[in-house]
Every structure is written in C-alpha cells, then in structure tokens.
Scaffold this active site. Structure first.
Site, short mmCIF file in Angstrom:
data_model
loop_
_atom_site.label_atom_id
_atom_site.label_comp_id
_atom_site.label_asym_id
_atom_site.label_seq_id
_atom_site.Cartn_x
_atom_site.Cartn_y
_atom_site.Cartn_z
N GLU A 1 -4.63 0.39 -13.42
CA GLU A 1 -5.37 -0.88 -13.34
C GLU A 1 -5.86 -1.37 -14.70
O GLU A 1 -6.50 -2.41 -14.78
CB GLU A 1 -6.56 -0.73 -12.37
CG GLU A 1 -6.13 -0.44 -10.94
CD GLU A 1 -7.26 -0.48 -9.93
OE1 GLU A 1 -8.44 -0.63 -10.33
OE2 GLU A 1 -6.96 -0.36 -8.72
N ASN B 1 -21.66 -4.99 -2.74
CA ASN B 1 -22.09 -5.11 -1.35
C ASN B 1 -23.23 -4.16 -1.03
O ASN B 1 -23.58 -3.27 -1.81
CB ASN B 1 -20.91 -4.81 -0.43
CG ASN B 1 -20.30 -3.44 -0.70
OD1 ASN B 1 -19.52 -3.30 -1.64
ND2 ASN B 1 -20.66 -2.44 0.08
N ASP C 1 -19.13 -6.63 3.33
CA ASP C 1 -18.57 -6.06 2.09
C ASP C 1 -18.11 -7.16 1.14
O ASP C 1 -17.13 -7.00 0.41
CB ASP C 1 -17.42 -5.09 2.39
CG ASP C 1 -16.94 -4.33 1.15
OD1 ASP C 1 -17.75 -4.14 0.23
OD2 ASP C 1 -15.75 -3.95 1.10
N LYS D 1 -15.34 -11.99 -3.33
CA LYS D 1 -14.60 -11.66 -2.11
C LYS D 1 -14.82 -12.66 -0.98
O LYS D 1 -13.96 -12.83 -0.14
CB LYS D 1 -15.03 -10.27 -1.62
CG LYS D 1 -14.38 -9.09 -2.30
CD LYS D 1 -14.80 -7.85 -1.51
CE LYS D 1 -14.36 -6.56 -2.14
NZ LYS D 1 -14.86 -5.41 -1.32
N CYS E 1 -10.44 9.08 7.65
CA CYS E 1 -9.23 9.28 6.86
C CYS E 1 -8.56 7.98 6.42
O CYS E 1 -7.87 7.95 5.40
CB CYS E 1 -8.20 10.08 7.66
SG CYS E 1 -8.88 11.44 8.64
N HIS F 1 -5.71 7.30 3.64
CA HIS F 1 -4.37 7.55 4.18
C HIS F 1 -3.80 6.37 4.96
O HIS F 1 -2.65 6.43 5.40
CB HIS F 1 -4.38 8.81 5.05
CG HIS F 1 -4.56 10.06 4.25
ND1 HIS F 1 -3.53 10.66 3.56
CD2 HIS F 1 -5.66 10.80 3.99
CE1 HIS F 1 -3.98 11.74 2.93
NE2 HIS F 1 -5.28 11.84 3.16
CA CA Z 1 -17.30 -2.43 -1.37
#
Ligand code: CA
Length: 703
Positions: free
Chosen positions: A87, A277, A322, A349, A628, A632
């Site tokens: 990144e 957030n 968020d 966001k 998870c 994942h």
């Molecule tokens: Ca966040």
C-alpha cells in the site's frame, strides 16, 4: 543483504555501472522545513507522502505525456519477497527511493538504477498480525535530515539512517498489551514526527503523537476521544467532548483512531488529522444515550508545535456504521462564488464529499459522490447530515442495509487533485452492507468488537432482492460544482487503487485486473496501459533523475482474477500475488519474468463429510462470520487467498486435531494466525470446522 540482490541488479537494464559515480549517490535525504514547505518548487522529487504538505498528489512533470506514453517502459523492478499486500507510496529524494512493505519492512533503492541500498526489518512479532483488520500493510515512510521514519505494525516509531538503514532510535508509541497497530505513514512538520495508530475495531482509544525527530522524545499527544471523566482530562477540549458521550464508553476504548490521513497548511500553520470510527461501531452499545461522540469521524485542526486544538468538523455525528473520516485530506485553492478560498477536501467513507474552509473548518459545501441512503443530504446551515430515520439500527430496531458499506464509498486509497482541471480524482466503490445489532455483545479482548452481527448482515443482503449493482470506479469530481465529471468502471471490483495526476494532463491508476493505466484528466479516456502481473492497491509517485521522468508503483493485492487483461499475462489461472516495485520511464526496456505456475498443494486432499447436525453448522457459520470472516472472507470465500487461506481449500479441515492445533493452539501464530481459544466458546471451533466442511462440499467445483 538478501540473496535476491543478484537478479535485482540484472533487471536494471544495463545501467547499473553508471550509478556509482553519480553525484546523487549521497542518499542524504537532506529534507528540512524549508524544502518541505516549498516542495511544489521541486517537481523532480517526491519528498513526502502526498508529494507536498497539501497532499494533492499532483506532479508538475510533463516529460511523460500523451505524445511520449507509447515509449514508456519498465526501467527496473524489485521483488518484494512477500505475497502480502502493498500500500506504500514510494518516497524519492536525493537519488534514493524509499518504500515500506509488509510487516513494516523498509527498503531503499538507488532511484535511477534500482540498486538495493539497504533494507531494514524491524522484526515485528508476527502474532501482532491478528490485530490488523486488513493485512499487515504499511502505507509509507517519511524522510527528514538524513533520517527515514517508519511506524511499525506493533506500534513503534523507528528512525533509520537514510544512507545505511541503521536504526538511530525507536520508541514505543502504544501500549503493546492493547490492540493498537500502525499502518499509516508518519509526517514530519518542523522537526516533529507525527504518527497515529489503528485499532478501533479492537477496543482502543485513538490519539496522535508528535516525537522529536532527533531524539524520539515525545513532544505532544492529542487524544481524539475523552477518557474516564473521573480522571483528569489530558486536554481542555475533552471536557466539552465528554458531554457528547453517555454511558461508560471509556471501558470500551471509544475508538477514534487516526490511522491514515494528515495534511499541513504552511501558511495557516495548521495540521489536519482524520479521525476514525467508534469502538464498538454500534453506538447504542458505545454511548447508549446517543450524542455526537466527539471527535469521532471528524477532521480536527491542530497546532503542529504543541498539538493544541484549533477546530473540528464532524462528518458523521453519533457514528454507528464505521464511517471513518480517516480518508485522504487534501488542501487546495479554489474559486468559489467568485472568491479565492483555501479549502480542506475529503471524501470520507460516509459517501459525501466535503469542502471546508481551511482556516476555520466552516462547511462550504457537501454532496454525495456515491449513492447514499443513511442520510438525505448535509444541511449547510447546521453543517450536519439529515439522517434517514431507518438507518440508525439499534438494539431494538430493525436491520438496515446501508449505502455505503463499512468499506466506504472511498477508503484509504489516495485521491489526487489536478491544478490543470481543478478536479479531484477519487478511487470509489459503490457498495452496501446489512447492519444488524449484536444483542449478545460482550467485549472480546483479543478480537473484533463491532457490536453488530456481521453474519446475519451478510444473510440479510443475500436474501434481499433488487439491490443495486456494486462496483469500483475512478471518478473525476468537480469540488466547486460538487458533481461528477466522468467515471471509469473497473473490471475487477474487489477494490480500487491510489491515484496520481500530472501537469501533462494524465491521471495514473493501477487496478485489480493487473494493469497500470493512464487516463486523460479531462475525459477519462484510457490512453495507455501496461500489465503489472499483480493486482494494484497503492498509489504511484513520480520523480525526475538525470533529466528523465520516472513513475514508481508498488504492486500487490489480492491475487489476480482468472479473467481479464492481467490474467492474460500470466501462465496460470490462479496466479500468485507478485508483490513488486515497478519503475517506468521513457525507453525503459526491463521485462518482468513470466509468472511461475502456482500449485495449490492443499487442493489435493479429499473433502471430508460432516455428520454435524444443521444447527451446529449454522452455529459454526455464525461463529465464523463473527470471528474469522474479517480475514478469511465472508461465507468462507477468501478474496486474498495468498494472504488469508481460503479455508474451503484447507486440508486442516480433515481432522479435528489438525484444525484445533491452528485455531485453538496457535500453531501458525508466526503468520499472524494466533490462537482463538480465548475468543471461541466451547465447541465453536468444531462447529466452524463443520461449517467449512459443508462450504467445501457445496463449492467443490470451485477448487
Ligand atoms: Ca474502521
């Protein structure tokens, strides 16, 4: 020095030998206040994260232009020896190019030849990987007076000698027992190295700290949320901020981490930080009586010398989705209503593009840049959003499918501004997600604390017909008219990439199809592209050395798709994530090696059957999505199988002991997969195994 150096030199297109006598081989990183403040006068270097303090990511260089693009080729490249995500924006000054990569490693190259000068491995404890929501990435370094600064995933700030990579000092910026991480790039202002942190999904309290660049001593710290009112507040404005909170938020951390954006106005002498957030996301758990919860999701202006508060603007009062305001903060001079205005711009966001007065924080305008349904508009009189009353899901309310999703209409991917067009180029995503309160929320010391039921939220989206298409785009946005001028749709939609604009009328952006593309800045016409053999997330930077313009880009993201232009360059369908630094210039003749064929060793086992009853599989699904899925992937489908194994393909599912050795005993903690024994309840690990077996059988044809 690594053994990969030999092939690295071979790929330097035969010009390596000329570098040793070059004047620029001083690599001094001789950056100071005067140079940084006047960075716009030095188009040949890229001295700080956004090139200049105003973070416009606009370069005056024009040698690479519409007429010369067809001669642009790869000058040199370097393998990043990792399949983790990339990144960072390359920083280039005094002949050296500095990048940070996964696990907070720093690499320095000769910017002309690609010769590896040094590398520094801060030896981050791999078990801290679980604290990072979104891979063990790092977005870049800062340079100052012969030093290179990096924030590490485990919360340290380290100063390295710019010529040798030797460590000069390091300081721990967080309590390592708490779930803080650093993935963002430091900034240096007048000898203060400024660094924030992340962890608002993991129950921390946000702050930003300034350290003396020479010694590493702390000069100031600004907390973004109030602590326990029974104790003394660290800053005077936290007293008022505390009146916007209810309940016992300090026991939950509160959130408000400053994990990415900062900008600095030299004239106004103001540092701007972007605040994240709440923790947990669900406001009815965090601050049960409501309130704005300052300074969550705000842009805050500070005095960079002592960290004292100047002003704030809150994008999402009482944040519960968020909707961080940590996204790219950019300064510019715009003519608005016949008046020259110095403005702060952000596309956080929450889906609205904000233009604020840089001196006062006054809201000038705000319009939605992607579809938004949580609010109808921003009231310019009050500066506040007018919320959709259905959007505020709570413990008793109904679920809500919100647009944008928690990934945001725009996330950390850097935007760019063009002084040619006065447009902002935004890497956007149109998306939505289901928000359902988690009625059984308890604080989880070593895991994900959102206070929403992600699994049921996914199910809600799946079972709701007629939702609009989701997609990833490059958008040209007019910040004065507050409207879109053009957009380009990306073929592969699992996320965008950072942007660069240049005075040659070009906008550069990579994509997840494995391409690096130049667009016309006025029309969005695609005028050049090259194959990268990897998906791209990071933003490019550009510099000039020996009279030649170069463009540098780190590539590496989720593995390439099986279709599209990037896949065509590959010798295999499921290509690996070829994380590399790629540097282009006119006449560049280096060639990337053909991608080696990847073998999915785990695919060869026979998928077992499970005799677990349906309710156990369902419980496993719930536990999987709670614990998870963040790494994942939703519903067991990994978007980044190189980094986070797709569990449907994992032979660990075959036996209970193989499974529990990873899930409960931490066998793979050196990869960041710690033991989840403290997080899972009795029987949940086995229920998750049953769920994964069931998913593997359902999707057996996808192996
Ligand atoms: Ca966040």
């Amino acid at each position: 020095m690594r053994k990969l150096l030999a092939p690295l030199l071979l790929c330097a297109a035969g010009i390596f030998t000329s570098s040793l006598s070059a004047q620029s081989a001083d690599y001094g990183a001789a950056v100071d206040s005067d140079r940084l403040s006047a960075a716009s006068q030095e188009p040949q270097v890229w001295m700080s994260y956004g090139r200049t303090y105003d973070e416009q990511r606009y370069s005056p260089l024009t040698q690479i232009n519409r007429d010369t693009l067809d001669q642009v080729g790869l000058a040199w490249y370097a393998d990043m020896t990792t399949s983790r995500g990339q990144e960072a924006t390359p920083i280039v000054v005094d002949g050296a190019l500095y990048v940070s990569t996964s696990w907070s490693n720093v690499w320095a190259f000769d910017a002309r030849t690609g010769e590896l000068l040094w590398e520094h491995d801060p030896n981050v404890d791999r078990a801290t990987g679980f604290k990072a929501c979104c891979d063990v990435v790092n977005r870049g370094v800062a340079v100052w007076e012969g030093k290179v600064f990096v924030g590490t995933l485990d919360g340290r700030l380290i100063a390295l000698d710019s010529k040798t990579g030797d460590k000069l000092w390091e300081t721990q910026t967080v309590d390592p027992d708490l779930n803080y991480t650093i993935t963002g790039a430091p900034r240096v202002i007048k000898g203060n190295v400024i660094i924030g942190n992340g962890g608002a999904e993991y129950g921390v309290r946000g702050y930003v700290t300034a350290y003396d660049a020479e010694t590493g001593e702390q000069n100031w710290r600004f907390y973004t949320v109030p602590g326990n009112p029974a104790e003394e507040f660290e800053q005077p404005e936290l007293f008022d901020a505390a009146s916007t909170w209810t309940g016992q938020w300090w026991t939950l951390g509160g959130g408000g981490t400053v994990w990415d954006a900062m900008a600095y106005d030299v004239e106004l002498d103001l540092l701007y930080i972007g605040v994240g957030n709440g923790s947990p996301w669900n406001q009815s758990l965090r601050s049960p009586g409501g309130g704005d919860n300052l300074f969550l999701t705000s842009i805050v202006a500070l005095d960079p010398d002592d960290g004292s508060y100047r002003w704030h603007y809150q994008t999402t009062p009482g944040e519960t989705w968020d909707y961080t305001a940590t996204q790219h903060i950019m300064l510019a001079d715009l003519e608005i209503d016949g008046e020259e205005r110095r403005v702060v711009m952000q596309a956080p966001k929450n889906g609205f593009f904000y233009v604020l007065d840089a001196a006062t924080g006054q809201l000038i305008s705000a319009e939605n840049y992607v579809p938004v349904n949580w609010a109808t508009h921003i009231d310019l009189e009050t500066g506040r959003p007018v919320e959709n009353p259905d959007a505020r899901y709570d413990l008793t309310g109904t679920p809500f499918i919100a647009s944008p999703s928690a990934l945001g209409g725009h996330n950390w991917y850097p935007m760019s501004f063009s002084q040619n067009t006065n447009l902002v180029y935004i890497p956007i995503t149109e998306n939505y997600m289901g928000y359902i309160a988690d009625n059984e929320f308890v604080v989880n010391d070593s895991g994900w604390n959102t206070g929403i039921d992600l699994g049921r939220g996914f199910g809600l989206v799946r079972s709701t017909p007629g939702l609009p298409d989701q997609g990833t785009f490059l958008q040209a946005w007019d910040p004065v008219a507050q409207e879109e001028v053009w957009r380009v749709k990306h073929e592969v939609e699992n996320g965008p990439a950072g942007v660069l604009s240049t005075a040659a009328g070009l906008v550069f952006q990579g994509n997840r199809s494995g391409e690096f593309v130049a667009y016309d800045d006025e029309t969005g016409e695609r005028v050049w592209s090259t194959l990268t053999q990897a998906g791209v997330m990071a933003a490019p930077s550009t510099y000039e050395i020996d009279g030649q313009q170069h463009i540098a880009l780190l590539v590496g993201s989720p593995a390439l798709p099986s279709e599209g232009p990037g896949a065509a360059a590959s010798t295999t369908v499921a290509s690996s994530n070829n994380s590399r630094l790629l540097v282009y210039r006119i006449g560049g003749e280096a060639q990337l090696p053909r991608i080696p064929v990847e073998t999915e060793t785990d695919v060869d086992f026979e998928i077992p059957q499970t005799d677990a009853p349906n309710e156990v599989i369902a419980a496993g699904e719930t536990a999987y999505n709670r614990t998870c899925a963040v790494c994942h992937g939703n519903d067991g489908i990994s978007l980044r199988p190189d980094t986070y194994p797709d569990l449907r393909r994992s032979s660990r599912m075959v036996s209970e002991s193989d499974w529990s050795s990873v899930v409960l005993e931490g066998e793979l903690q050196d990869n960041g997969m710690i033991s989840f024994a403290n997080v899972l309840e009795d029987g949940e690990a086995e229920a998750i195994r049953a769920y994964i077996i069931s998913r593997a059988n359902t999707d057996a044809d996808q192996r």
